[in-house]
Scaffold this active site. Sequence first.
Site, PDB file in Angstrom:
ATOM      1  N   HIS A  64     136.268 -29.020 -46.443  1.00 57.17           N
ATOM      2  CA  HIS A  64     137.716 -29.606 -47.039  1.00 57.17           C
ATOM      3  C   HIS A  64     138.617 -28.416 -47.119  1.00 57.17           C
ATOM      4  CE1 HIS A  64     136.064 -33.493 -48.692  1.00 57.17           C
ATOM      5  NE2 HIS A  64     135.627 -33.101 -47.412  1.00 57.17           N
ATOM      6  N   GLU A  66     140.462 -27.730 -49.521  1.00 51.29           N
ATOM      7  CA  GLU A  66     140.406 -26.960 -51.212  1.00 51.29           C
ATOM      8  C   GLU A  66     139.268 -25.804 -51.081  1.00 51.29           C
ATOM      9  OE1 GLU A  66     141.427 -31.410 -52.232  1.00 51.29           O
ATOM     10  OE2 GLU A  66     140.546 -30.231 -50.520  1.00 51.29           O
ATOM     11  N   CYS A  94     138.785 -34.587 -53.645  1.00 52.37           N
ATOM     12  CA  CYS A  94     137.722 -35.660 -53.942  1.00 52.37           C
ATOM     13  C   CYS A  94     137.116 -35.102 -55.109  1.00 52.37           C
ATOM     14  CB  CYS A  94     137.160 -35.686 -52.552  1.00 52.37           C
ATOM     15  SG  CYS A  94     136.105 -34.296 -52.111  1.00 52.37           S
ATOM     16  N   CYS A  97     135.560 -31.629 -54.296  1.00 49.24           N
ATOM     17  CA  CYS A  97     136.503 -30.497 -54.551  1.00 49.24           C
ATOM     18  C   CYS A  97     136.883 -30.276 -56.148  1.00 49.24           C
ATOM     19  CB  CYS A  97     137.690 -30.878 -53.758  1.00 49.24           C
ATOM     20  SG  CYS A  97     137.287 -30.533 -51.791  1.00 49.24           S
TER      21      CYS A  97
END
Length: 158
Positions: A64, A66, A94, A97
């Site tokens: 992801h 992040e 999410c 993260c």
Amino acid sequence: MRYVSFVDEPTMAPDDFFMTEAIKEAKLALSLDEVPIGAIIVSNGKIIGRGHNLTEKLNDVTAHAEMQAFTAAANYLGGKYLKDCTLYVTIEPCVMCAGASYWTQISRIVYGAPDVQRGFRRINHNILHPKTEIIGGIKELECGSLVKDFFLSKRNKT
């Protein structure tokens, strides 16, 4: 990596300026046919980490935006803790993260649009480090439209 300092653009509010930089990362993800989410990490008015979704390219569900930005910032600082740093991300993080942000001890998280289906707030606000400040809604429409339009275009192709 290209580093940008807020002092280079003093006419814009810091959160707006840095969210614009995160949006650039989201657009880079979009150009790679990835879900268009972008993230940057800022320390002392300077971008020290950038990331965008790479889950398709790397065939890795943990890639992801992040997570990419956390790794880049930790490498820049030479340590795993991101105290006195801010994460700017185009969509609410999410649970994965948000949990990773706990371990970085990041001071602030600023996100653009909420993620009502997969955002961490849907599950539990306490997943963040207790000292982490959270701010949402910065450039919300632009951030949300990137993801919404991406998925609409995918649905229209089928």
